[in-house]
Design a protein around this motif. Structure first.
Motif, PDB file in Angstrom:
ATOM      1  N   VAL A 248       0.832  -1.208   0.000  1.00 24.35           N
ATOM      2  CA  VAL A 248       0.000   0.000   0.000  1.00 24.35           C
ATOM      3  C   VAL A 248       0.867   1.258   0.000  1.00 24.35           C
ATOM      4  CG1 VAL A 248      -1.659   1.336   1.350  1.00 24.35           C
ATOM      5  CG2 VAL A 248      -2.011  -1.110   1.046  1.00 24.35           C
ATOM      6  N   GLU A 249       1.965   1.210   0.737  1.00 22.72           N
ATOM      7  CA  GLU A 249       2.838   2.381   0.822  1.00 22.72           C
ATOM      8  C   GLU A 249       3.377   2.755  -0.570  1.00 22.72           C
ATOM      9  OE1 GLU A 249       6.712   3.521   3.309  1.00 22.72           O
ATOM     10  OE2 GLU A 249       5.397   2.080   4.298  1.00 22.72           O
ATOM     11  N   LEU A 250       3.733   1.716  -1.318  1.00 17.56           N
ATOM     12  CA  LEU A 250       4.237   1.926  -2.671  1.00 17.56           C
ATOM     13  C   LEU A 250       3.132   2.514  -3.564  1.00 17.56           C
ATOM     14  CD1 LEU A 250       6.835   1.456  -4.282  1.00 17.56           C
ATOM     15  CD2 LEU A 250       5.981  -0.816  -4.870  1.00 17.56           C
ATOM     16  N   ALA A 251       1.928   1.991  -3.398  1.00 12.30           N
ATOM     17  CA  ALA A 251       0.794   2.461  -4.204  1.00 12.30           C
ATOM     18  C   ALA A 251       0.469   3.923  -3.901  1.00 12.30           C
ATOM     19  CB  ALA A 251      -0.436   1.594  -3.951  1.00 12.30           C
ATOM     20  N   MET A 252       0.834   4.359  -2.685  1.00 14.15           N
ATOM     21  CA  MET A 252       0.574   5.748  -2.299  1.00 14.15           C
ATOM     22  C   MET A 252       1.696   6.680  -2.767  1.00 14.15           C
ATOM     23  SD  MET A 252      -2.311   5.935  -0.875  1.00 14.15           S
ATOM     24  CE  MET A 252      -2.115   7.673  -0.472  1.00 14.15           C
ATOM     25  N   THR A 253       2.756   6.111  -3.353  1.00 15.46           N
ATOM     26  CA  THR A 253       3.878   6.915  -3.803  1.00 15.46           C
ATOM     27  C   THR A 253       3.566   7.510  -5.170  1.00 15.46           C
ATOM     28  OG1 THR A 253       5.304   5.314  -2.718  1.00 15.46           O
ATOM     29  CG2 THR A 253       6.375   6.893  -4.174  1.00 15.46           C
ATOM     30  N   GLU A 254       3.707   8.832  -5.260  1.00 14.55           N
ATOM     31  CA  GLU A 254       3.404   9.489  -6.527  1.00 14.55           C
ATOM     32  C   GLU A 254       4.326   8.961  -7.630  1.00 14.55           C
ATOM     33  OE1 GLU A 254       2.358  14.001  -7.781  1.00 14.55           O
ATOM     34  OE2 GLU A 254       1.643  13.099  -5.941  1.00 14.55           O
ATOM     35  N   GLY A 255       3.743   8.562  -8.743  1.00 15.98           N
ATOM     36  CA  GLY A 255       4.540   8.070  -9.860  1.00 15.98           C
ATOM     37  C   GLY A 255       4.537   6.558  -9.976  1.00 15.98           C
ATOM     38  N   PHE A 256       4.172   5.870  -8.885  1.00 16.58           N
ATOM     39  CA  PHE A 256       4.124   4.410  -8.973  1.00 16.58           C
ATOM     40  C   PHE A 256       2.785   3.981  -9.540  1.00 16.58           C
ATOM     41  CE2 PHE A 256       2.755   0.303  -7.352  1.00 16.58           C
ATOM     42  CZ  PHE A 256       3.802  -0.497  -7.757  1.00 16.58           C
ATOM     43  N   GLY A 271       0.225   7.074 -11.880  1.00 16.11           N
ATOM     44  CA  GLY A 271       0.610   6.904 -10.476  1.00 16.11           C
ATOM     45  C   GLY A 271       0.271   8.118  -9.637  1.00 16.11           C
ATOM     46  N   MET A 272      -0.820   8.786  -9.983  1.00 13.39           N
ATOM     47  CA  MET A 272      -1.192   9.985  -9.224  1.00 13.39           C
ATOM     48  C   MET A 272      -2.536   9.843  -8.543  1.00 13.39           C
ATOM     49  SD  MET A 272      -0.015  13.015 -11.757  1.00 13.39           S
ATOM     50  CE  MET A 272      -0.319  14.258 -10.530  1.00 13.39           C
ATOM     51  N   GLY A 273      -3.247   8.773  -8.857  1.00 12.65           N
ATOM     52  CA  GLY A 273      -4.627   8.629  -8.392  1.00 12.65           C
ATOM     53  C   GLY A 273      -4.767   8.693  -6.885  1.00 12.65           C
ATOM     54  N   LEU A 274      -4.206   7.706  -6.191  1.00  8.25           N
ATOM     55  CA  LEU A 274      -4.354   7.670  -4.737  1.00  8.25           C
ATOM     56  C   LEU A 274      -3.727   8.896  -4.066  1.00  8.25           C
ATOM     57  CD1 LEU A 274      -3.972   3.845  -4.031  1.00  8.25           C
ATOM     58  CD2 LEU A 274      -6.012   5.237  -3.682  1.00  8.25           C
ATOM     59  N   PRO A 275      -2.505   9.304  -4.489  1.00 13.85           N
ATOM     60  CA  PRO A 275      -1.959  10.530  -3.878  1.00 13.85           C
ATOM     61  C   PRO A 275      -2.882  11.742  -4.084  1.00 13.85           C
ATOM     62  CG  PRO A 275      -0.238   9.354  -5.054  1.00 13.85           C
ATOM     63  CD  PRO A 275      -1.527   8.650  -5.368  1.00 13.85           C
ATOM     64  N   ASN A 276      -3.517  11.814  -5.254  1.00 13.59           N
ATOM     65  CA  ASN A 276      -4.471  12.909  -5.503  1.00 13.59           C
ATOM     66  C   ASN A 276      -5.639  12.865  -4.530  1.00 13.59           C
ATOM     67  OD1 ASN A 276      -3.419  14.451  -7.534  1.00 13.59           O
ATOM     68  ND2 ASN A 276      -4.752  13.685  -9.154  1.00 13.59           N
ATOM     69  N   VAL A 277      -6.160  11.663  -4.294  1.00 12.76           N
ATOM     70  CA  VAL A 277      -7.301  11.530  -3.379  1.00 12.76           C
ATOM     71  C   VAL A 277      -6.879  11.992  -1.984  1.00 12.76           C
ATOM     72  CG1 VAL A 277      -8.958   9.946  -2.331  1.00 12.76           C
ATOM     73  CG2 VAL A 277      -8.213   9.561  -4.689  1.00 12.76           C
ATOM     74  N   LYS A 278      -5.703  11.551  -1.561  1.00 13.29           N
ATOM     75  CA  LYS A 278      -5.224  11.900  -0.221  1.00 13.29           C
ATOM     76  C   LYS A 278      -5.035  13.414  -0.084  1.00 13.29           C
ATOM     77  CE  LYS A 278      -1.883  10.681   3.263  1.00 13.29           C
ATOM     78  NZ  LYS A 278      -0.637  10.006   3.583  1.00 13.29           N
ATOM     79  N   ARG A 279      -4.486  14.004  -1.149  1.00 14.60           N
ATOM     80  CA  ARG A 279      -4.179  15.428  -1.109  1.00 14.60           C
ATOM     81  C   ARG A 279      -5.432  16.289  -0.920  1.00 14.60           C
ATOM     82  NH1 ARG A 279      -4.063  18.800  -5.073  1.00 14.60           N
ATOM     83  NH2 ARG A 279      -4.439  17.104  -6.516  1.00 14.60           N
ATOM     84  N   VAL A 280      -6.544  15.901  -1.550  1.00 14.69           N
ATOM     85  CA  VAL A 280      -7.747  16.736  -1.452  1.00 14.69           C
ATOM     86  C   VAL A 280      -8.612  16.385  -0.242  1.00 14.69           C
ATOM     87  CG1 VAL A 280      -7.840  17.159  -3.939  1.00 14.69           C
ATOM     88  CG2 VAL A 280      -9.112  15.221  -2.983  1.00 14.69           C
ATOM     89  N   SER A 281      -8.236  15.325   0.495  1.00 18.74           N
ATOM     90  CA  SER A 281      -9.080  14.879   1.606  1.00 18.74           C
ATOM     91  C   SER A 281      -8.610  15.434   2.941  1.00 18.74           C
ATOM     92  CB  SER A 281      -9.071  13.352   1.684  1.00 18.74           C
ATOM     93  OG  SER A 281      -9.465  12.805   0.461  1.00 18.74           O
ATOM     94  N   ASP A 282      -9.568  15.662   3.848  1.00 17.32           N
ATOM     95  CA  ASP A 282      -9.217  16.066   5.204  1.00 17.32           C
ATOM     96  C   ASP A 282      -8.894  14.846   6.053  1.00 17.32           C
ATOM     97  OD1 ASP A 282      -9.604  18.952   4.995  1.00 17.32           O
ATOM     98  OD2 ASP A 282     -11.682  18.426   4.584  1.00 17.32           O
TER      99      ASP A 282
END
Lengths: 310, 114
Positions: A248-256, A271-282
């Motif tokens: 999961v940690e790898l999947a959360m890495t931008e670009g992976f 490789g931006m999907g999950l990081p994008n979700v995290k970035r916009v979430s509280d």
């Protein structure tokens, strides 16, 4: 009309989502009968008989080292080996489930493996419970009754106001169905916009839900995306039926990304999907288990602190 | 600069003209839709070679009023239909993303190079 026939009823999706939203620890049997390595098969048989159960985990300082099922007892009986220690007859390398996993993972595990029960362990890998299909059925009935009661109490209440922010809606998504990936996001975006939610927040919600939708169609075997909205916050949850994320940690890495060429040709897989979700979430949470599924929960607050609004 | 000003430039062919003629606030050049979602400013025109329905979905979610498809990539009907439903303009150009970005930037700055 056509759509309503193809798609399951919203209410049945909502029940599924409720179930999926439960944790294994909320559903499992907490009173577990277990034996230690030096117990005999006869001990296990007695425990099974006295408690009407069909599977008994074998533990060593609370860690699960094996499981004895009715089948193993029969085999031992046949060979007249009921005084053997359990380690000679048990099945080792037991598939366990973690207590904080969403219930959806347990359902996937029952589909994937032929086992009738899974020992449940805590973070320290200690036995804390056991889960069978019976537990899941009971949880289903409990949630259904709760839903029914809720519906009954709502019925006869004040008619729903069109400017009300309260909404629970569940969307089903299928593998590689890029055609419908995006439908949920645009409907929710419209809903929020019509109710005067600030554009910045609408965009956060739209980005989180669209990325999750695309993840479901591009990477999962299918799943659902649900929205739970009230005046304070928007909660978006995504549940799928696998294949699960190994790291999961790898999947959360931008670009992976594990996306294939076709997904990339659709403009995704950077490789931006999950990081994008995290970035916009509280608030953001992800859980995944290979072979069982992935759960993502993103919360976006509507009542933000003033200091956030710069 | 308005979207209709883009339409009047020789470099562009308008393939979806039923749009709301808004002011172009800026531009964003990218072929990665997640990147567009993460970073494009609302009101920008999207300069891309990514010509399909997902591009329209992203433009709509982020609030981008126009899409410029570079290198004369074909624009399929389902993309045009989706854009029409959202009131998003689509332009096609034989130029690449760099040339197109330069052209749009010059017009946004009010000093078009002729």
């Amino acid at each position: 009309m056509d759509n309503a026939q193809k798609e399951p009823l919203q209410s049945s999706l909502r029940v599924q989502e409720l179930i999926y939203g439960l944790k294994i620890s909320e559903v499992m049997t907490k009173k577990v009968f277990a034996v230690t390595r030096n117990c005999t098969m006869r001990d296990v048989q007695t425990i099974m008989k006295n408690n009407s159960i069909t599977g008994v985990p074998v533990v060593d300082s609370r860690r699960v080292v094996g499981i004895v099922s009715m089948n193993d007892i029969m085999n031992a009986l046949e060979k007249g080996a009921m005084d053997d220690v359990v380690t000679l007859w048990m099945v080792g390398e037991v598939q366990t489930l973690a207590e904080d996993m969403p219930l959806s993972f347990a359902i996937s595990a029952f589909n994937k493996f032929s086992f009738r029960r899974f020992p449940v362990v805590n973070k320290k890998n200690e036995l804390v419970g056991i889960i069978t299909f019976r537990n899941i059925n009971m949880a289903l009935i409990r949630e259904l009754s709760r839903q029914l009661r809720e519906m009954e109490s709502l019925h006869g209440g004040p008619p729903e106001r069109s400017d009300s922010l309260d909404l629970v809606k569940v969307y089903q998504l299928h593998r590689y169905d890029f055609e419908n990936g995006g439908k949920a996001s645009s409907e929710i975006k419209k809903f929020l916009k019509e109710r005067g939610i600030p554009p910045k927040i609408v965009r956060q919600v739209a980005v989180a839900s669209y990325e999750l939708e695309i993840n479901l169609v591009a990477h999962s075997n299918g799943g659902m995306l649900s929205f739970d909205i009230n005046a304070d916050r928007i909660k978006i949850s995504s549940h799928d039926r696998g294949p699960g994320i190994a790291d999961v940690e790898l999947a959360m890495t931008e670009g992976f990304s594990t996306a294939n060429e076709w997904i990339r040709s659709q403009g995704f897989g950077a490789g931006m999907g999950l990081p994008n979700v995290k970035r916009v979430s509280d608030e953001f949470a992800i859980q995944s288990a290979v072979g069982m599924g992935t759960m993502v929960r993103a919360v976006i607050n509507l009542k933000k602190e003033k200091k956030d609004e710069h | 600069m308005n979207i209709s000003d883009i339409q009047s430039l020789a470099a562009f062919t308008c393939v979806q003209s039923e749009y709301n003629d808004a002011v172009v606030a800026g531009g964003y050049t990218s072929d990665l839709l997640s990147d567009v979602m993460a970073h494009a400013e609302e009101g920008s025109v999207l300069i891309t070679i990514q010509a399909h329905k997902n591009t329209v979905a992203v433009a709509s979610l982020v609030g981008l009023p126009a899409i410029i498809v570079c290198n004369n990539r074909p624009v399929l009907d389902d993309m045009i239909d989706a854009a029409r439903a959202e009131g998003i303009a689509i332009f096609q150009t034989p130029d690449n993303q760099f040339q197109t970005s330069l052209l749009i930037a010059q017009h946004l700055a009010g000093c078009p190079a002729r």
